[in-house]
Design a protein around this motif. Structure first.
Motif, PDB file in Angstrom:
ATOM      1  N   ARG A   1       1.002  -1.149  -0.212  1.00 11.02           N
ATOM      2  CA  ARG A   1       0.028  -0.178  -0.030  1.00 11.02           C
ATOM      3  C   ARG A   1       0.839   1.283  -0.016  1.00 11.02           C
ATOM      4  N   ILE A   2       1.878   1.322   0.735  1.00 12.27           N
ATOM      5  CA  ILE A   2       2.779   2.495   0.999  1.00 12.27           C
ATOM      6  C   ILE A   2       3.860   2.575  -0.022  1.00 12.27           C
ATOM      7  N   TYR A   3       4.133   1.256  -0.592  1.00 15.17           N
ATOM      8  CA  TYR A   3       5.126   1.156  -1.872  1.00 15.17           C
ATOM      9  C   TYR A   3       4.700   1.863  -3.133  1.00 15.17           C
ATOM     10  N   GLN A   4       3.404   2.184  -3.402  1.00 16.75           N
ATOM     11  CA  GLN A   4       2.828   2.660  -4.517  1.00 16.75           C
ATOM     12  C   GLN A   4       3.339   3.935  -4.782  1.00 16.75           C
ATOM     13  N   ASP A   5       3.488   4.865  -3.370  1.00 15.63           N
ATOM     14  CA  ASP A   5       3.921   6.314  -3.636  1.00 15.63           C
ATOM     15  C   ASP A   5       5.389   6.213  -3.439  1.00 15.63           C
ATOM     16  N   LYS A   6       5.974   6.231  -4.734  1.00 13.02           N
ATOM     17  CA  LYS A   6       7.514   5.920  -4.648  1.00 13.02           C
ATOM     18  C   LYS A   6       8.141   7.301  -3.939  1.00 13.02           C
ATOM     19  N   VAL A   7       7.679   8.198  -4.184  1.00 16.13           N
ATOM     20  CA  VAL A   7       8.493   9.472  -3.779  1.00 16.13           C
ATOM     21  C   VAL A   7       8.470   9.369  -2.243  1.00 16.13           C
ATOM     22  N   ASN A   8       7.459   9.204  -1.590  1.00 12.48           N
ATOM     23  CA  ASN A   8       7.311   9.368  -0.037  1.00 12.48           C
ATOM     24  C   ASN A   8       8.103   7.695   0.382  1.00 12.48           C
ATOM     25  N   PHE A   9       7.896   6.640  -0.298  1.00 16.51           N
ATOM     26  CA  PHE A   9       8.588   5.503  -0.192  1.00 16.51           C
ATOM     27  C   PHE A   9      10.212   5.661   0.068  1.00 16.51           C
ATOM     28  N   GLU A  10      10.842   6.375  -0.908  1.00 17.30           N
ATOM     29  CA  GLU A  10      12.124   6.772  -0.913  1.00 17.30           C
ATOM     30  C   GLU A  10      12.576   7.643   0.399  1.00 17.30           C
ATOM     31  N   LYS A  11      11.584   8.410   0.943  1.00 16.63           N
ATOM     32  CA  LYS A  11      11.704   9.129   2.152  1.00 16.63           C
ATOM     33  C   LYS A  11      11.751   8.414   3.179  1.00 16.63           C
ATOM     34  N   TYR A  12      10.899   7.281   3.164  1.00 16.61           N
ATOM     35  CA  TYR A  12      10.852   6.388   4.259  1.00 16.61           C
ATOM     36  C   TYR A  12      11.869   5.438   4.403  1.00 16.61           C
ATOM     37  N   LEU A  13      12.497   5.098   3.336  1.00 15.89           N
ATOM     38  CA  LEU A  13      13.774   4.165   3.222  1.00 15.89           C
ATOM     39  C   LEU A  13      14.944   5.088   3.812  1.00 15.89           C
ATOM     40  N   LYS A  14      14.921   6.267   3.342  1.00 13.30           N
ATOM     41  CA  LYS A  14      16.081   6.943   3.930  1.00 13.30           C
ATOM     42  C   LYS A  14      15.935   6.975   5.600  1.00 13.30           C
ATOM     43  N   GLN A  15      14.586   7.587   6.157  1.00 14.28           N
ATOM     44  CA  GLN A  15      14.589   7.768   7.432  1.00 14.28           C
ATOM     45  C   GLN A  15      14.896   6.498   8.190  1.00 14.28           C
ATOM     46  N   ASN A  16      14.688   5.463   7.712  1.00 15.26           N
ATOM     47  CA  ASN A  16      14.998   3.857   8.394  1.00 15.26           C
ATOM     48  C   ASN A  16      16.219   3.553   8.400  1.00 15.26           C
ATOM     49  N   ILE A  17      16.986   3.666   7.215  1.00 15.78           N
ATOM     50  CA  ILE A  17      18.182   3.009   6.983  1.00 15.78           C
ATOM     51  C   ILE A  17      19.331   3.970   7.204  1.00 15.78           C
ATOM     52  N   THR A  18      19.182   5.147   7.381  1.00 17.84           N
ATOM     53  CA  THR A  18      20.210   5.840   8.033  1.00 17.84           C
ATOM     54  C   THR A  18      20.189   5.960   9.519  1.00 17.84           C
ATOM     55  N   ASN A  19      19.117   5.101  10.143  1.00 18.27           N
ATOM     56  CA  ASN A  19      19.013   5.215  11.494  1.00 18.27           C
ATOM     57  C   ASN A  19      19.474   3.605  12.143  1.00 18.27           C
ATOM     58  N   ARG A  20      20.578   3.281  12.282  1.00 21.05           N
ATOM     59  CA  ARG A  20      20.689   1.727  12.562  1.00 21.05           C
ATOM     60  C   ARG A  20      20.021   1.188  13.556  1.00 21.05           C
ATOM     61  N   ASN A  21      19.366   1.917  14.621  1.00 20.28           N
ATOM     62  CA  ASN A  21      18.322   1.414  15.597  1.00 20.28           C
ATOM     63  C   ASN A  21      17.200   0.710  14.703  1.00 20.28           C
ATOM     64  N   PHE A  22      16.858   0.942  13.892  1.00 18.10           N
ATOM     65  CA  PHE A  22      15.754   0.172  13.138  1.00 18.10           C
ATOM     66  C   PHE A  22      16.238  -1.041  12.630  1.00 18.10           C
ATOM     67  N   ASP A  23      16.802  -2.020  13.528  1.00 15.71           N
ATOM     68  CA  ASP A  23      17.488  -3.020  12.956  1.00 15.71           C
ATOM     69  C   ASP A  23      16.431  -4.241  12.128  1.00 15.71           C
ATOM     70  N   ILE A  24      15.164  -4.317  12.659  1.00 17.25           N
ATOM     71  CA  ILE A  24      14.311  -5.280  12.370  1.00 17.25           C
ATOM     72  C   ILE A  24      13.653  -4.723  10.932  1.00 17.25           C
ATOM     73  N   VAL A  25      13.368  -3.514  10.852  1.00 15.40           N
ATOM     74  CA  VAL A  25      12.730  -2.916   9.696  1.00 15.40           C
ATOM     75  C   VAL A  25      13.940  -3.008   8.426  1.00 15.40           C
TER      76      VAL A  25
END
Length: 468
Positions: free
Chosen positions: A192-216
């Motif tokens: 559902r959220i993957y369809q919005d590619k612009v916001n999904f990229e932002k979502y990826l960046k917010q999680n990937i750049t914070n290594r505390n989100f280990d499960i995600v």
């Protein structure tokens, strides 16, 4: 708080004016002179300064609306204070109302005055009180508040539509997301959220750049990035590197390479080298005529003496005002000015910060700024002198501190706590953006172009290595 969503300017056209007397005192800022300015940021700034004058009447304030190009909170506040209409003043009051006072307010005021960051600090009883007041008029807003009031917020956020999901997720504090959203997304939510590619990229960046989100972040290894853009594939490659999944990293980075443009190709090639140690990637970078951070790093790793040309502004006023400063401090100041204003002392930001260093400064003489700009000496005096001249602080940390990038500083600290041996270049990649990279590039070249001949030039890699 987004003033554009709450102004309802069309309602104002039906309102009556008061019969206030017009002050006949001549002012530099008159509506007649401002009307002649070209539409845009400069005119909006002048209108804001115009509205701050004590002589401005209700009728003049109303007329100024016709010339505003883009409303921001400062401009709306000054308009409302001069327009003196109950509804507009109420909006300003709601914008500035302390959270605790919103409990005794009404739905419109709660929607205007409560952001999700503040809402996340409230307990479930307090949130339920606000939900009850807003659910009828603002059901989507109330639904988002219900996520925050839930015992397990993750079970609620995954039920939201894509727009509501991103609206809430991007506006919550880092600590809240770490505590409640570090889970693998259900397949249905993901698509559902993957369809919005612009916001999904932002979502990826917010999680990937914070290594505390280990499960995600671990769950991102399974993503098929065929439909994603080059930067999303690149982020997934960095994530795989951080997780030490080199085969996965290679796949994502090769996909990024196949999709990227000339502007971003060097960073992809650099990280392909980092995981393979294949110097062909470095040689490909060195063949690129564009000079960026990766060109310099490739030169250093190849131990080449290839001269790199990078144009920098020569400014007489800067040289005069900084002659007593150390080379490192000069380089820092020069780079800060370059990325904030491109040495334009009449610079105005969207938030109406001004001058060479893009600072929040209350002008006493608007006419002088209009004609001459804000003097460099004044701009420098507004900085923290002790911090500016601290020779022991890494320039990247100093930049983040003076630019008030507190969330980025927190991110750095968190990532180091998790892994003190993490690649410093990877850390920089996690926190960098275009402006940040330009700052580092200018800092490096300013020092090496101005260092005394008998002294050794600095390496770009040394700036990253001392990052802590």
């Amino acid at each position: 708080m987004r003033p554009s969503s709450l102004l309802l300017i069309t309602l104002l056209s039906s309102l009556a004016f008061s019969n206030e007397a017009v002050d006949t005192k001549k002012e530099f800022l008159t509506l007649e002179s401002i009307k002649k300015e070209e539409k845009g940021l400069k005119r909006d700034f002048l209108l804001n300064e115009f509205l701050k004058q004590p002589s401005i009447t209700q009728e003049q304030a109303y007329e100024s609306l016709s010339y505003i190009d883009s409303m921001n909170t400062k401009l709306f506040t000054n308009f409302a204070l001069k327009y003196k209409h109950d509804e507009t003043l109420a909006v300003v009051q709601c914008i500035n109302m302390p959270t605790k006072q919103l409990f005794s307010s009404y739905a419109d005021c709660i929607k205007i005055g409560l952001d999700y960051k503040e809402a996340s600090k409230l307990n479930s009883l307090e949130l339920n009180q606000l939900i009850n007041k807003t659910s009828e008029k603002y059901p989507l807003f109330a639904k988002n508040l219900k996520v925050l009031s839930s015992a397990i917020p993750f079970t609620k956020i995954i039920t939201l539509d894509s727009n509501s999901f991103y609206d809430l997720y991007f506006n919550l504090p880092l600590e809240f997301k770490e505590n409640y959203f570090n889970y693998r997304l259900p397949r249905k939510t993901f698509f559902r959220i993957y369809q919005d590619k612009v916001n999904f990229e932002k979502y990826l960046k917010q999680n990937i750049t914070n290594r505390n989100f280990d499960i995600v972040n671990d769950s991102f290894l399974a993503i098929d990035d065929s439909d994603l853009n080059a930067n999303s594939s690149f982020l997934l490659g960095l994530n795989a590197i951080a997780l030490e999944k080199i085969d996965k990293a290679t796949t994502f980075l090769q996909n990024a390479l196949n999709k990227t443009d000339d502007k971003n190709i060097n960073k992809v090639l650099f990280w392909l080298y980092k995981i393979s140690k294949n110097k062909t990637y470095l040689k490909d970078i060195s063949l690129n005529t564009k000079v960026d951070l990766y060109t310099i790093l490739a030169n250093e790793l190849l131990e080449e003496k290839k001269p790199l040309s990078f144009a920098q502004t020569k400014n007489t006023e800067f040289k005069k005002n900084t002659k007593k400063l150390s080379l490192e401090t000069k380089a820092f100041l020069y780079s800060l000015i370059q990325v904030n204003s491109d040495f334009n002392n009449k610079f105005i930001s969207k938030e109406f910060n001004i001058g060479l260093l893009n600072q929040n400064y209350e002008l006493k003489d608007v006419e002088n700024f209009y004609n001459n700009g804000l003097a460099l000496e004044k701009s420098i005096s507004l900085l923290n002198k002790e911090l500016l001249e601290d020779k022991n602080m890494n320039p990247i940390i100093k930049y983040l501190t003076l630019e008030n990038k507190n969330d980025t500083l927190k991110l750095l600290e968190k990532n180091y706590k998790l892994n003190e041996k993490i690649d410093k270049s990877l850390i920089f990649e996690f926190i960098s953006d275009e402006k940040f990279e330009e700052f580092v590039l200018n800092y490096y070249f300013y020092i090496n172009n101005n260092i005394k001949k008998e002294k050794k030039k600095i390496k770009l890699s040394s700036i990253f290595e001392s990052l802590k």
